[in-house]
Design a protein around this motif. Structure first.
Motif, short mmCIF file in Angstrom:
data_model
loop_
_atom_site.label_atom_id
_atom_site.label_comp_id
_atom_site.label_asym_id
_atom_site.label_seq_id
_atom_site.Cartn_x
_atom_site.Cartn_y
_atom_site.Cartn_z
N THR A 92 -14.19 -47.00 102.07
CA THR A 92 -13.07 -47.96 102.45
C THR A 92 -11.65 -47.32 102.69
O THR A 92 -10.72 -47.84 102.91
CB THR A 92 -12.92 -48.95 101.30
N ARG A 93 -11.50 -45.81 102.54
CA ARG A 93 -10.38 -45.18 102.76
C ARG A 93 -10.64 -43.80 103.40
O ARG A 93 -12.03 -43.48 103.16
CB ARG A 93 -9.33 -45.09 101.67
N TYR A 94 -9.82 -43.40 104.24
CA TYR A 94 -10.13 -42.03 105.03
C TYR A 94 -9.92 -40.96 103.86
O TYR A 94 -9.16 -41.06 102.66
CB TYR A 94 -9.01 -41.90 105.77
N GLY A 95 -10.64 -39.90 103.90
CA GLY A 95 -10.79 -38.96 103.12
C GLY A 95 -11.85 -37.85 102.90
O GLY A 95 -12.41 -37.81 103.94
N ALA A 145 -12.87 -38.88 107.83
CA ALA A 145 -11.80 -38.18 107.56
C ALA A 145 -10.55 -38.86 108.02
O ALA A 145 -9.29 -38.74 107.59
CB ALA A 145 -11.82 -36.62 107.74
N GLY A 146 -10.62 -39.62 109.33
CA GLY A 146 -9.58 -40.12 110.09
C GLY A 146 -8.94 -38.89 110.72
O GLY A 146 -7.76 -38.81 111.05
N LYS A 147 -9.45 -37.87 111.05
CA LYS A 147 -8.97 -36.39 111.56
C LYS A 147 -9.67 -35.91 112.67
O LYS A 147 -10.85 -36.02 112.61
CB LYS A 147 -8.85 -35.52 110.55
N PRO A 148 -9.36 -35.34 113.73
CA PRO A 148 -7.57 -35.53 114.00
C PRO A 148 -7.17 -37.04 114.06
O PRO A 148 -8.06 -38.05 114.36
CB PRO A 148 -7.66 -34.72 115.30
N VAL A 208 -8.23 -39.86 116.21
CA VAL A 208 -9.63 -40.72 116.00
C VAL A 208 -9.18 -41.90 115.57
O VAL A 208 -10.07 -43.01 115.71
CB VAL A 208 -10.43 -39.94 114.85
N ARG A 209 -8.12 -42.25 114.76
CA ARG A 209 -7.68 -43.56 114.33
C ARG A 209 -7.38 -44.51 115.31
O ARG A 209 -7.48 -45.67 114.89
CB ARG A 209 -6.36 -43.18 113.13
N PHE A 210 -7.25 -44.21 116.30
CA PHE A 210 -6.88 -45.20 117.38
C PHE A 210 -8.21 -46.10 117.96
O PHE A 210 -8.25 -46.95 118.29
CB PHE A 210 -6.49 -44.41 118.63
N PHE A 211 -9.43 -45.25 117.37
CA PHE A 211 -10.77 -45.77 117.49
C PHE A 211 -11.00 -46.33 116.19
O PHE A 211 -11.79 -47.45 116.09
CB PHE A 211 -11.60 -44.90 118.16
N SER A 212 -10.93 -45.78 115.09
CA SER A 212 -11.41 -46.09 113.78
C SER A 212 -10.46 -47.11 112.91
O SER A 212 -11.29 -47.42 112.15
CB SER A 212 -11.81 -44.84 113.10
N GLY A 213 -9.58 -47.07 113.27
CA GLY A 213 -8.45 -47.98 112.71
C GLY A 213 -7.41 -46.90 112.08
O GLY A 213 -7.39 -45.99 111.39
N LEU A 214 -6.12 -47.69 112.19
CA LEU A 214 -4.85 -46.76 112.12
C LEU A 214 -4.51 -46.49 110.43
O LEU A 214 -4.39 -45.19 110.22
CB LEU A 214 -3.55 -47.48 112.63
N THR A 215 -4.62 -47.20 109.70
CA THR A 215 -4.35 -46.86 108.19
C THR A 215 -5.65 -46.90 107.25
O THR A 215 -5.73 -46.41 106.47
CB THR A 215 -3.45 -47.99 107.54
N LYS A 216 -6.78 -47.67 107.81
CA LYS A 216 -7.87 -47.77 106.98
C LYS A 216 -9.20 -47.79 107.89
O LYS A 216 -8.90 -48.45 109.00
CB LYS A 216 -7.85 -48.52 105.81
N PRO A 217 -10.27 -47.27 107.41
CA PRO A 217 -11.42 -47.40 108.26
C PRO A 217 -11.87 -48.72 108.80
O PRO A 217 -12.13 -49.58 107.84
CB PRO A 217 -12.47 -46.90 107.72
N ARG A 218 -12.20 -49.12 110.05
CA ARG A 218 -12.89 -50.37 110.17
C ARG A 218 -14.25 -50.56 110.12
O ARG A 218 -14.49 -51.47 109.24
CB ARG A 218 -12.56 -50.81 111.84
N ALA A 219 -14.95 -49.38 110.48
CA ALA A 219 -16.39 -49.46 109.89
C ALA A 219 -16.40 -48.58 108.50
O ALA A 219 -15.99 -47.72 108.36
CB ALA A 219 -17.29 -48.62 110.91
#
Ligand SMILES: NC(=O)c1ccc[n+]([C@@H]2O[C@H](COP(=O)([O-])OP(=O)(O)OC[C@H]3O[C@@H](n4cnc5c(N)ncnc54)[C@H](OP(=O)(O)O)[C@@H]3O)[C@@H](O)[C@H]2O)c1
Length: 324
Positions: free
Chosen positions: A7-10, A48-51, A54-65
């Motif tokens: 539920t969070r990047y990491g 990881a939300g990296k680079p 990626v977050r423009f597709f996966s969710g800016l602050t937390k993962p959509r999927a």
């Protein structure tokens, strides 16, 4: 159902195997009982939300999927009212990197996504790693319009993308020179490379041969380093943005300048892609190659292994039904 949820990047430890609701399906979707999936570099980037891009597709602050997993093989459990190409009980495999969801016992997917009947006589674990690295490899080859008799160098020939590229190029009749470490020289020859450069004893960028195409399937080189290897109108393609994110920009500029060029392919993900790999597997021209298999419960270890950047080919996750 059991699923690997984040539920969070990491780091890999943000993923936990837990019970969640089974997905519901819309009229154009299928519910698939997943038997095997993979952990690949796309999953690692989205987890990881990296680079950051990626977050423009996966969710800016937390993962959509929250359940990742893009490649899968399994059995159709239910179909929506508009689905016409598949029926309950069909053995299928496919790819979905817009919704993910394959790191779970059940996955919902629109009928229009890359999805095909399983190749005959193969196990789910053998077929699951057929689409991620290989569709990137296919997209390189199609973008470069590689033909019979052309000379192609593949850097990083043992990875998911590289091992697929070597096989697909050989199937097209290209002459493949592969770059890998000592341990995997024979493996890469077995995939179809005519010549292998061991990067631990020779700097491939100083090679005396010249090439129509240099394909960096591990994203560790640059156009500048590889330019001397290219023929006057040769092409350089890389799986990554480049050390200064320069590859997409070079892909715009170099065709205007002329001579040696960079291309940065955007892969196509229509249903034909999965069907294409089914045909290649059945005709013996492509074999997804597997490094390790982990049970879903050990998915964190699988992520840790993949992130070392030294996995050879693909890492499979086997999903046994609850209670087995
Ligand atoms: N463009 C995209 O959208 C996209 C999508 C997915 C992945 N990628 C990128 O594509 C790259 C490859 O992905 P993948 O899934 O194929 O990776 P992978 O399976 O993890 O590839 C790792 C392979 O690279 C080789 N390697 C490691 N260091 C090397 C070095 N210094 N020189 C040559 N080979 C080396 C290793 O083999 P040896 O033991 O032989 O060194 C290993 O087999 C990654 O950088 C990933 O970020 C891009």
């Amino acid at each position: 159902m059991k699923a690997a949820v984040h539920t969070r990047y990491g780091p890999p430890e943000v993923v936990q195997v837990t019970e969640i609701d089974k997905p519901t399906i819309k009229a154009d979707e299928l519910l698939i009982k997943v038997h095997a999936t993979t952990v690949n570099r796309t999953d690692c980037g989205f987890r990881a939300g990296k680079p950051f891009i990626v977050r423009f597709f996966s969710g800016l602050t937390k993962p959509r999927a929250t359940v990742l997993g893009n490649e899968f093989a399994g059995v159709v459990e239910a179909i929506g009212s508009d689905v016409s190409s598949f029926k309950v009980g069909d053995r299928v495999f496919g790819y979905n990197d817009s919704q993910f969801g394959a790191h779970a016992e059940y996955l919902s997917i629109p009928e229009s996504k890359p999805l095909a009947a399983m190749p005959e006589n193969l196990a789910f674990e053998q077929v699951a790693p057929s689409t991620e690295g290989s569709h990137y490899a296919l997209s390189f080859i199609r973008t470069a319009k590689i033909q019979d008799g052309q000379d192609v160098l593949v850097y990083g020939a043992t990875g998911a993308i590289g091992s697929a590229a070597v096989q697909l190029l050989r199937g097209l009749g290209a002459n493949v020179t592969a770059v890998c470490s000592t341990e995997y020289v024979e493996l890469v020859k077995g995939l179809g490379a005519e010549r292998v450069i061991d990067y631990t004893v020779q700097d491939f960028t100083k090679d005396w041969e010249s090439y129509d195409v240099v394909l960096d399937a591990v994203g560790k080189s640059s156009f500048g380093q590889c330019k001397p290897l290219l023929r006057p109108t040769g092409l350089y393609l890389s799986s990554d943005l480049g050390p200064h994110s320069q590859n997409p920009i070079l892909a715009l500029i170099t065709p205007i300048i002329g001579g040696k060029r960079v291309k940065f392919p955007i892969p196509r993900q229509d249903q034909d892609m999965a069907r294409h790999f089914k045909e290649l597997i059945e005709s013996g021209k492509f074999k997804p190659v597997i490094d390790r298999t982990y049970p879903l419960e050990q998915i964190v270890e699988a992520y840790e292994y993949v992130e070392k950047g030294q996995k050879i080919r693909n890492v499979v996750i086997s999903i046994k039904p609850s209670g087995c």
